[in-house]
Scaffold this motif. Structure first.
Motif, PDB file in Angstrom:
ATOM      1  N   UNK A  20       0.836  -1.202   0.000  1.00 12.75           N
ATOM      2  CA  UNK A  20       0.000   0.000   0.000  1.00 12.75           C
ATOM      3  C   UNK A  20       0.872   1.253   0.000  1.00 12.75           C
ATOM      4  N   UNK A  21       1.925   1.228   0.828  1.00  9.39           N
ATOM      5  CA  UNK A  21       2.817   2.381   0.897  1.00  9.39           C
ATOM      6  C   UNK A  21       3.612   2.554  -0.391  1.00  9.39           C
ATOM      7  N   UNK A  22       3.935   1.473  -1.064  1.00  9.49           N
ATOM      8  CA  UNK A  22       4.615   1.574  -2.369  1.00  9.49           C
ATOM      9  C   UNK A  22       3.703   2.301  -3.357  1.00  9.49           C
ATOM     10  N   UNK A  23       2.432   1.939  -3.374  1.00  7.82           N
ATOM     11  CA  UNK A  23       1.471   2.583  -4.290  1.00  7.82           C
ATOM     12  C   UNK A  23       1.291   4.058  -3.939  1.00  7.82           C
ATOM     13  N   UNK A  24       1.078   4.358  -2.654  1.00  8.01           N
ATOM     14  CA  UNK A  24       0.846   5.743  -2.226  1.00  8.01           C
ATOM     15  C   UNK A  24       2.069   6.611  -2.502  1.00  8.01           C
ATOM     16  N   UNK A  25       3.237   6.136  -2.097  1.00  9.86           N
ATOM     17  CA  UNK A  25       4.449   6.931  -2.297  1.00  9.86           C
ATOM     18  C   UNK A  25       4.846   6.995  -3.764  1.00  9.86           C
ATOM     19  N   UNK A  26       4.521   5.936  -4.528  1.00 12.44           N
ATOM     20  CA  UNK A  26       4.771   5.975  -5.967  1.00 12.44           C
ATOM     21  C   UNK A  26       3.931   7.037  -6.649  1.00 12.44           C
ATOM     22  N   UNK A  66      -1.919  13.281   0.332  1.00 12.66           N
ATOM     23  CA  UNK A  66      -2.282  11.859   0.250  1.00 12.66           C
ATOM     24  C   UNK A  66      -1.438  10.983   1.171  1.00 12.66           C
ATOM     25  N   UNK A  67      -0.095  11.095   1.145  1.00  9.64           N
ATOM     26  CA  UNK A  67       0.684  10.289   2.092  1.00  9.64           C
ATOM     27  C   UNK A  67       0.370  10.630   3.554  1.00  9.64           C
ATOM     28  N   UNK A  68       0.188  11.918   3.848  1.00  9.52           N
ATOM     29  CA  UNK A  68      -0.124  12.297   5.228  1.00  9.52           C
ATOM     30  C   UNK A  68      -1.475  11.735   5.659  1.00  9.52           C
ATOM     31  N   UNK A  69      -2.453  11.772   4.770  1.00  7.08           N
ATOM     32  CA  UNK A  69      -3.780  11.254   5.075  1.00  7.08           C
ATOM     33  C   UNK A  69      -3.696   9.783   5.483  1.00  7.08           C
ATOM     34  N   UNK A  70      -2.973   8.972   4.710  1.00  6.62           N
ATOM     35  CA  UNK A  70      -2.856   7.552   5.045  1.00  6.62           C
ATOM     36  C   UNK A  70      -1.996   7.325   6.281  1.00  6.62           C
ATOM     37  N   UNK A  71      -0.989   8.188   6.492  1.00  3.31           N
ATOM     38  CA  UNK A  71      -0.165   8.061   7.690  1.00  3.31           C
ATOM     39  C   UNK A  71      -0.968   8.406   8.950  1.00  3.31           C
ATOM     40  N   UNK A 127     -20.419 -10.818   4.701  1.00  2.89           N
ATOM     41  CA  UNK A 127     -20.409 -11.348   6.070  1.00  2.89           C
ATOM     42  C   UNK A 127     -20.718 -10.285   7.111  1.00  2.89           C
ATOM     43  N   UNK A 128     -21.086  -9.080   6.685  1.00  2.14           N
ATOM     44  CA  UNK A 128     -21.417  -8.008   7.615  1.00  2.14           C
ATOM     45  C   UNK A 128     -20.485  -6.826   7.453  1.00  2.14           C
ATOM     46  N   UNK A 129     -20.353  -6.050   8.523  1.00  2.40           N
ATOM     47  CA  UNK A 129     -19.525  -4.846   8.525  1.00  2.40           C
ATOM     48  C   UNK A 129     -18.203  -5.139   9.220  1.00  2.40           C
ATOM     49  N   UNK A 130     -17.142  -4.429   8.807  1.00  2.00           N
ATOM     50  CA  UNK A 130     -15.834  -4.630   9.416  1.00  2.00           C
ATOM     51  C   UNK A 130     -15.133  -3.294   9.616  1.00  2.00           C
ATOM     52  N   UNK A 131     -14.430  -3.206  10.722  1.00  2.31           N
ATOM     53  CA  UNK A 131     -13.470  -2.134  10.970  1.00  2.31           C
ATOM     54  C   UNK A 131     -12.121  -2.827  11.070  1.00  2.31           C
ATOM     55  N   UNK A 132     -11.243  -2.591  10.107  1.00  2.86           N
ATOM     56  CA  UNK A 132      -9.934  -3.237  10.149  1.00  2.86           C
ATOM     57  C   UNK A 132      -8.900  -2.370   9.435  1.00  2.86           C
ATOM     58  N   UNK A 133      -7.640  -2.525   9.849  1.00  4.07           N
ATOM     59  CA  UNK A 133      -6.555  -1.741   9.255  1.00  4.07           C
ATOM     60  C   UNK A 133      -5.502  -2.605   8.597  1.00  4.07           C
ATOM     61  N   UNK A 134      -5.166  -3.711   9.229  1.00  3.72           N
ATOM     62  CA  UNK A 134      -4.157  -4.599   8.651  1.00  3.72           C
ATOM     63  C   UNK A 134      -4.316  -5.975   9.278  1.00  3.72           C
ATOM     64  N   UNK A 135      -3.743  -6.952   8.632  1.00  9.02           N
ATOM     65  CA  UNK A 135      -3.837  -8.307   9.161  1.00  9.02           C
ATOM     66  C   UNK A 135      -5.123  -8.995   8.760  1.00  9.02           C
ATOM     67  N   UNK A 136      -5.319 -10.183   9.331  1.00  7.77           N
ATOM     68  CA  UNK A 136      -6.489 -10.983   8.984  1.00  7.77           C
ATOM     69  C   UNK A 136      -7.117 -11.644  10.209  1.00  7.77           C
ATOM     70  N   UNK A 137      -6.956 -11.009  11.366  1.00  3.64           N
ATOM     71  CA  UNK A 137      -7.549 -11.549  12.588  1.00  3.64           C
ATOM     72  C   UNK A 137      -8.337 -10.463  13.292  1.00  3.64           C
ATOM     73  N   UNK A 138      -9.319 -10.898  14.078  1.00  7.36           N
ATOM     74  CA  UNK A 138     -10.131  -9.951  14.826  1.00  7.36           C
ATOM     75  C   UNK A 138     -11.149 -10.679  15.668  1.00  7.36           C
TER      76      UNK A 138
END
Length: 173
Positions: A20-26, A66-71, A127-138
């Motif tokens: 994601x950071x490669x895309x944003x910074x690119x 854009x980079x600041x927003x994601x940071x 499967x419903x609603x999700x709040x997530x940022x990274x990973x695949x567990x919750x």
């Protein structure tokens, strides 16, 4: 004197996917290059030129903003007696409160963010609603009268234990 609420669990997450950071910074680097070449070096950048003023605005928005927003974006999860709070800043100015008396069941899960919810952030999937940022567990919350809610976590078992404790405790007044 103000009373402080007991926080059983607190977690803050940020986007940390390398791709994601490669895309944003690119994308941002294109605006940096255009700004440097056209405004600083006084050359012509591209075939369809924009004015220096337009390029400065684009540079500020896309090259810096854009980079600041994601940071700056962060998911904060708090578990209090009788309540779970989730806040994805800057989309939520105040946390979303989930009263535990509405929760029928809950469990830690592993999931596929893209297949199950369509990605990361505030997502709605089959499967419903999700709040997530990274990973695949919750932790998946199941309700009496609405679709399930997934809260992504880097420590799903700690979050699960805090939710279990919050369900047993009465909310503070």
């Amino acid at each position: 004197m103000t009373e402080q609420k007991i926080i059983l669990y607190r977690e803050q997450q940020r986007f940390k996917q390398f791709w994601l950071w490669i895309i944003i910074l690119g994308a941002a680097s294109l605006f940096w290059a255009g700004f440097f070449y056209q405004v600083i070096e006084r050359g012509k950048f591209g075939d369809n030129l924009v004015s220096d003023a337009q390029l400065v605005i684009l540079f500020a928005l896309m090259g810096l903003g854009l980079p600041y927003f994601f940071y700056a974006m962060k998911l904060t999860t708090e578990v209090l007696p009788g309540e779970v709070r989730v806040q994805l800043w800057p989309f939520h100015l105040r946390p979303v409160s989930i009263p535990m008396h509405l929760v029928r069941d809950f469990r830690p899960i592993s999931y596929s963010p893209i297949q199950d919810y369509g990605g990361w952030g505030i997502r709605w999937g089959h499967k419903g609603k999700a709040y997530n940022m990274s990973g695949n567990e919750g932790v998946l919350l199941l309700f009496y009268n609405r679709r399930p809610l997934l809260i992504g976590s880097q420590s799903p078992h700690k979050l699960f234990e805090a939710v279990r404790l919050a369900k047993d405790l009465k909310p503070e007044q």
